[in-house]
Design a protein around this motif. Structure first.
Motif, PDB file in Angstrom:
ATOM      1  N   LEU A 169       1.587  -7.862  -1.866  1.00 44.55           N
ATOM      2  CA  LEU A 169       1.473  -7.221  -0.549  1.00 44.55           C
ATOM      3  C   LEU A 169       2.471  -7.874   0.411  1.00 44.55           C
ATOM      4  O   LEU A 169       2.406  -9.088   0.633  1.00 44.55           O
ATOM      5  CB  LEU A 169       0.047  -7.408  -0.033  1.00 44.55           C
ATOM      6  N   PRO A 170       3.421  -7.123   0.968  1.00 44.01           N
ATOM      7  CA  PRO A 170       4.372  -7.745   1.895  1.00 44.01           C
ATOM      8  C   PRO A 170       3.702  -8.061   3.225  1.00 44.01           C
ATOM      9  O   PRO A 170       2.877  -7.292   3.701  1.00 44.01           O
ATOM     10  CB  PRO A 170       5.453  -6.669   2.066  1.00 44.01           C
ATOM     11  N   ILE A 171       4.035  -9.203   3.798  1.00 44.93           N
ATOM     12  CA  ILE A 171       3.466  -9.543   5.096  1.00 44.93           C
ATOM     13  C   ILE A 171       4.440  -9.136   6.202  1.00 44.93           C
ATOM     14  O   ILE A 171       5.639  -8.984   5.970  1.00 44.93           O
ATOM     15  CB  ILE A 171       3.118 -11.039   5.209  1.00 44.93           C
ATOM     16  N   LEU A 172       3.886  -8.957   7.385  1.00 51.38           N
ATOM     17  CA  LEU A 172       4.707  -8.565   8.533  1.00 51.38           C
ATOM     18  C   LEU A 172       5.431  -9.795   9.056  1.00 51.38           C
ATOM     19  O   LEU A 172       4.800 -10.770   9.458  1.00 51.38           O
ATOM     20  CB  LEU A 172       3.800  -7.968   9.613  1.00 51.38           C
ATOM     21  N   HIS A 188       0.819  -1.222   0.000  1.00 49.08           N
ATOM     22  CA  HIS A 188       0.000   0.000   0.000  1.00 49.08           C
ATOM     23  C   HIS A 188       0.850   1.269   0.000  1.00 49.08           C
ATOM     24  O   HIS A 188       0.377   2.345  -0.338  1.00 49.08           O
ATOM     25  CB  HIS A 188      -0.925   0.005   1.230  1.00 49.08           C
ATOM     26  N   PHE A 189       2.115   1.145   0.393  1.00 50.38           N
ATOM     27  CA  PHE A 189       2.971   2.330   0.479  1.00 50.38           C
ATOM     28  C   PHE A 189       3.683   2.612  -0.854  1.00 50.38           C
ATOM     29  O   PHE A 189       4.366   3.615  -0.991  1.00 50.38           O
ATOM     30  CB  PHE A 189       4.007   2.109   1.605  1.00 50.38           C
ATOM     31  N   ARG A 245      12.044  -7.470  16.282  1.00 48.42           N
ATOM     32  CA  ARG A 245      11.577  -6.578  15.226  1.00 48.42           C
ATOM     33  C   ARG A 245      10.819  -7.357  14.156  1.00 48.42           C
ATOM     34  O   ARG A 245      11.235  -8.462  13.785  1.00 48.42           O
ATOM     35  CB  ARG A 245      12.763  -5.874  14.563  1.00 48.42           C
ATOM     36  N   ALA A 246       9.732  -6.782  13.679  1.00 47.16           N
ATOM     37  CA  ALA A 246       8.998  -7.343  12.543  1.00 47.16           C
ATOM     38  C   ALA A 246       8.747  -6.216  11.545  1.00 47.16           C
ATOM     39  O   ALA A 246       8.451  -5.086  11.941  1.00 47.16           O
ATOM     40  CB  ALA A 246       7.680  -7.953  12.992  1.00 47.16           C
ATOM     41  N   VAL A 247       8.871  -6.534  10.262  1.00 50.94           N
ATOM     42  CA  VAL A 247       8.742  -5.516   9.209  1.00 50.94           C
ATOM     43  C   VAL A 247       7.942  -6.108   8.052  1.00 50.94           C
ATOM     44  O   VAL A 247       8.108  -7.292   7.722  1.00 50.94           O
ATOM     45  CB  VAL A 247      10.134  -5.057   8.699  1.00 50.94           C
ATOM     46  N   ALA A 248       7.102  -5.288   7.439  1.00 52.28           N
ATOM     47  CA  ALA A 248       6.372  -5.716   6.237  1.00 52.28           C
ATOM     48  C   ALA A 248       6.924  -4.958   5.042  1.00 52.28           C
ATOM     49  O   ALA A 248       6.439  -3.877   4.702  1.00 52.28           O
ATOM     50  CB  ALA A 248       4.885  -5.434   6.412  1.00 52.28           C
ATOM     51  N   CYS A 249       7.997  -5.476   4.439  1.00 47.30           N
ATOM     52  CA  CYS A 249       8.613  -4.806   3.294  1.00 47.30           C
ATOM     53  C   CYS A 249       9.423  -5.829   2.510  1.00 47.30           C
ATOM     54  O   CYS A 249      10.152  -6.629   3.092  1.00 47.30           O
ATOM     55  CB  CYS A 249       9.518  -3.677   3.779  1.00 47.30           C
ATOM     56  N   HIS A 250       9.323  -5.768   1.177  1.00 49.90           N
ATOM     57  CA  HIS A 250      10.068  -6.717   0.340  1.00 49.90           C
ATOM     58  C   HIS A 250      11.580  -6.473   0.368  1.00 49.90           C
ATOM     59  O   HIS A 250      12.341  -7.318  -0.062  1.00 49.90           O
ATOM     60  CB  HIS A 250       9.568  -6.630  -1.110  1.00 49.90           C
ATOM     61  N   LEU A 251      11.990  -5.316   0.843  1.00 44.09           N
ATOM     62  CA  LEU A 251      13.427  -5.041   0.891  1.00 44.09           C
ATOM     63  C   LEU A 251      14.132  -5.892   1.938  1.00 44.09           C
ATOM     64  O   LEU A 251      15.330  -6.118   1.868  1.00 44.09           O
ATOM     65  CB  LEU A 251      13.668  -3.576   1.272  1.00 44.09           C
ATOM     66  N   GLU A 252      13.357  -6.292   2.940  1.00 41.10           N
ATOM     67  CA  GLU A 252      13.977  -6.996   4.050  1.00 41.10           C
ATOM     68  C   GLU A 252      14.455  -8.377   3.645  1.00 41.10           C
ATOM     69  O   GLU A 252      13.756  -9.116   2.957  1.00 41.10           O
ATOM     70  CB  GLU A 252      12.978  -7.123   5.210  1.00 41.10           C
ATOM     71  N   ASN A 253      15.636  -8.706   4.095  1.00 39.40           N
ATOM     72  CA  ASN A 253      16.150 -10.057   3.904  1.00 39.40           C
ATOM     73  C   ASN A 253      15.558 -10.899   5.024  1.00 39.40           C
ATOM     74  O   ASN A 253      16.056 -10.899   6.142  1.00 39.40           O
ATOM     75  CB  ASN A 253      17.673 -10.034   3.991  1.00 39.40           C
ATOM     76  N   LEU A 254      14.458 -11.566   4.726  1.00 37.64           N
ATOM     77  CA  LEU A 254      13.686 -12.167   5.799  1.00 37.64           C
ATOM     78  C   LEU A 254      14.386 -13.381   6.390  1.00 37.64           C
ATOM     79  O   LEU A 254      14.901 -14.229   5.695  1.00 37.64           O
ATOM     80  CB  LEU A 254      12.311 -12.576   5.275  1.00 37.64           C
ATOM     81  N   SER A 255      14.345 -13.396   7.712  1.00 38.74           N
ATOM     82  CA  SER A 255      14.892 -14.545   8.427  1.00 38.74           C
ATOM     83  C   SER A 255      13.812 -15.601   8.549  1.00 38.74           C
ATOM     84  O   SER A 255      12.633 -15.325   8.323  1.00 38.74           O
ATOM     85  CB  SER A 255      15.360 -14.110   9.799  1.00 38.74           C
ATOM     86  N   PRO A 256      14.185 -16.832   8.914  1.00 39.80           N
ATOM     87  CA  PRO A 256      13.173 -17.882   9.028  1.00 39.80           C
ATOM     88  C   PRO A 256      12.138 -17.525  10.083  1.00 39.80           C
ATOM     89  O   PRO A 256      12.389 -16.701  10.960  1.00 39.80           O
ATOM     90  CB  PRO A 256      13.970 -19.104   9.463  1.00 39.80           C
TER      91      PRO A 256
END
Ligand code: SF4
Length: 351
Positions: free
Chosen positions: A326-329, A310-311, A336-347
């Motif tokens: 839509l990125p999920i949180l 949405h941003f 920390r939790a983030v909803a953004c595709h830039l994040e290198n998501l951890s397991p």
């Protein structure tokens, strides 16, 4: 799928006072059967639904101050009203000390509702203009038998809570129009305290006050936190105030939580581009070097949110993927939790 695939690293050691799970609040016109049939024929435009709060998971831990931040119209007040038990969710549930409030009945339900109190932005609008301060503060505890159980008369009972709220007892016979803005807010606080809550949901509770009075009311909230063991959800668009009083912060954008972390992490290393943009708008005198791009453009209408993230129309780091998905949180680092595709998501794991 759960939008927050994580909880907290200290969850097992911490009591969760209030929690919402997969909670949404949608507003739309009510349609009878005839209206629904006509709509299906396509002869009239489909009614659109405002998703004020959209699939949010949030927990509030015993004794903490959780700051909830976002621009006007992002859904934070609706979320606050849902957590205070005033507005029922369209989907999802509110848990109070682990129990689904919608399944509680009778005394358990009344008890849960009394334990969650809301302090509003405009105290004048929420105070009965024809009632004295004493009557305003005494009304709910009298109805719920708290004054009788306390062994005090109403005058002593009310005096106790006026004292907690920092109001001189000689104001007990005044009417709201005879009080200053700060005094009215203190009446609102005394009224909330008089039903012995555990959680105060403060919705822009100092925004309408002069700066010097704001500081007094914030100090009062923090004193009450220690004296009465209160927990707070502190809703504000003012990042400076939130930084000052919060333990953790949740950032909301167009009905969703986009970042959630401890206050130091949010203010020293914001992850989400929206959080970074909000921080760029705080005037700072200190020489901390943070160069973020301030927010551009208007908050899109929740009637017609942008596709994907949405941003994305306002984001300086937007990618193709952001416009469709839509990125999920998700947890990105401990706490920390983030909803953004830039994040290198951890397991998946605990926040
Ligand atoms: Fe920006 Fe894309 Fe992250 Fe959304 S998902 S905040 S558009 S980078």
């Amino acid at each position: 799928m759960n939008t927050l695939e994580a909880s907290t690293d200290t969850k097992s050691e911490t009591n969760i006072v209030a929690q919402i799970e997969g909670a949404s609040k949608h507003f739309g016109p009510k349609r009878d059967l005839f209206g629904r049939l006509i709509e299906r024929t396509g002869l009239i435009e489909q009614y659109r639904t405002v998703r004020a709060v959209d699939n949010v998971n949030l927990e509030i831990r015993q004794g903490e101050v959780l700051g909830l931040v976002g621009e006007s119209g992002c859904g934070k007040s609706t979320l606050g009203r849902m957590i205070a038990g005033i507005t029922p969710p369209t989907h999802g549930k509110l848990l109070w000390n682990g129990r689904d409030v919608s399944t509680l009945t009778g005394r358990d339900r009344r008890e849960a509702k009394l334990r969650m109190q809301m302090i509003f932005q405009n105290p004048f609008a929420s105070l009965d203009p024809r009632a004295t301060v004493e009557r305003i503060v005494a009304e709910a505890p009298r109805v719920h038998g708290m004054i009788a159980r306390s062994g005090m008369d109403a005058t002593r009972y009310v005096g106790r809570y006026l004292d907690f709220a920092g109001l001189p007892s000689h104001l007990r016979n005044r009417y709201p129009h005879e009080l200053s803005g700060g005094q009215r807010q203190r009446v609102g606080i005394a009224r909330a305290l008089a039903v012995q809550p555990d959680l105060l949901v403060c919705d822009e509770s100092v925004a309408a006050l002069d700066v010097s009075i704001q500081a007094q009311i914030i100090n009062l909230f923090m004193d009450l936190r220690h004296e009465l063991g209160l927990t707070y959800l502190f809703i504000s668009h003012d990042m400076g105030v939130v930084e000052h009083i919060s333990d953790r912060v949740a950032i909301m954008y167009l009905g969703r939580i986009v970042e959630q972390a401890g206050v130091n992490e949010i203010f020293t290393r914001p992850s989400h581009p929206y959080t970074q943009a909000l921080l760029a708008e705080i005037p700072r005198l200190d020489p901390v070097k943070r160069h973020f791009t301030a927010l551009k453009g208007e908050l899109p209408s929740p009637l017609n949110p942008p596709q994907g993230c949405h941003f994305n129309p306002r984001c300086t780091q937007v990618m193709d993927r952001c416009r469709v998905e839509l990125p999920i949180l998700r947890r990105t680092s401990p706490g920390r939790a983030v909803a953004c595709h830039l994040e290198n998501l951890s397991p998946k794991g605990s926040l």
